[in-house]
Write an enzyme that holds these catalytic residues in place. Sequence first.
Site, PDB file in Angstrom:
ATOM      1  N   LYS A  69      36.421   3.103  -6.177  1.00  0.00           N
ATOM      2  CA  LYS A  69      36.418   3.099  -4.944  1.00  0.00           C
ATOM      3  C   LYS A  69      36.173   1.522  -4.421  1.00  0.00           C
ATOM      4  CE  LYS A  69      32.645   3.757  -2.122  1.00  0.00           C
ATOM      5  NZ  LYS A  69      31.154   3.245  -0.889  1.00  0.00           N
ATOM      6  N   GLN A 140      26.589   3.893   9.372  1.00  0.00           N
ATOM      7  CA  GLN A 140      25.592   4.252   8.559  1.00  0.00           C
ATOM      8  C   GLN A 140      24.778   5.248   9.106  1.00  0.00           C
ATOM      9  OE1 GLN A 140      26.144   4.765   5.617  1.00  0.00           O
ATOM     10  NE2 GLN A 140      28.760   3.534   5.439  1.00  0.00           N
ATOM     11  N   ARG A 163      19.703  -4.666  19.164  1.00  0.00           N
ATOM     12  CA  ARG A 163      20.256  -4.381  20.080  1.00  0.00           C
ATOM     13  C   ARG A 163      20.271  -3.418  21.438  1.00  0.00           C
ATOM     14  NH1 ARG A 163      25.765  -5.922  18.073  1.00  0.00           N
ATOM     15  NH2 ARG A 163      26.491  -5.608  20.276  1.00  0.00           N
ATOM     16  N   GLY A 228      19.441  -0.119   3.676  1.00  0.00           N
ATOM     17  CA  GLY A 228      20.311  -1.680   3.702  1.00  0.00           C
ATOM     18  C   GLY A 228      20.433  -3.178   3.009  1.00  0.00           C
ATOM     19  N   SER A 303      17.773   2.422  -1.766  1.00  0.00           N
ATOM     20  CA  SER A 303      18.737   2.164  -2.285  1.00  0.00           C
ATOM     21  C   SER A 303      19.663   1.907  -2.718  1.00  0.00           C
ATOM     22  CB  SER A 303      19.397   3.835  -2.407  1.00  0.00           C
ATOM     23  OG  SER A 303      19.762   4.034  -0.688  1.00  0.00           O
TER      24      SER A 303
END
Length: 332
Positions: A69, A140, A163, A228, A303
């Site tokens: 990928k 995501q 935001r 993240g 992760s």
Amino acid sequence: MKILLLNEKDMKKVFTMEDAIKADKDALEFYSKGESCIPLRTNLDVSEYNGQSLYMPGYVAGANALGVKIVSVFPDNVSKGLPSVPAFMVLLDNQTGQVCAAMDGTYLTKMRTGALSGAATDILSRKDSKVYALIGTGGQAEAQLEAVLSVRDIEEVRVYSTRKERVEDFVKRMREKFSNRYNVKIVAAECSDEAIKDADIITCVTTSKKPVFDGRLVKRGAHINGVGSYTPDMQEIDEYTILNSDKIYVDTLDGVLNESGDFIIPMKENKFSKEDITGELGEVIIGRVPGREKDDEITLFKSVGSGVFDLVTARRIYEKALEKGIGQIIEF
């Protein structure tokens, strides 16, 4: 040579979030059993355009999954009306080495990344979890939300981002998509403190270089997904949470220790060590390490992603598409 091409619409026709969660659980098991060949991804900085390009090859024999990928992270793409995480997945026939499929890697990344948090939430969070805090509204975030809603009967989702206008837009879209389907209330939070107050499950999916919530406010019994922080200088989870969680799990030990600032930063300051990690989530699945044992335990899952999840998920999508005759076949 025949190559099956699959776009996002094709993939959605043949693969559900529940399918993706099952694929990720299988991938976690393959990895923790040592039944995959997954080199650490190559990460190239494209600093003049505030971007990064990553290359993730691998082979999982048990899933007949061989491929690579190519995924990039270009945050400024949002202002250009483009995905901030564009990607492309190439599958090879593991018996011949010929390319057999190519698919939308951006959607694949969203699906498998969300499903990974869904798998962790299913395995580690309390079964009676009702309140979910989601910090981050980027590309995501939607899959993260869908995955948690797929495994727990959530009654209220609180969304926060720095935001405000993006939070309001995200909440509006997610209400339209999920409120009736899951009978859930989705609201915007004014601050991260408000979002995580009494939350049973917390997911952080940001590119922040500083913590996005106060770990001292996390309730006993909560489960946290850290998604993240994928570079050594990113740190969305504070040291208090890292040092005070009862059990800490990772998707891949090598990946997290080499890539996540959430752990690397406190390790450099000698506040945290590899031994403080309970184990890989796959080790829970195969019974090598314990999962949640008490209702009041705070569990943390970190992760950074790995090619093993892309490969197994992509192969399952490819097989289902062949079975249902979905996609475009081209010949060379």
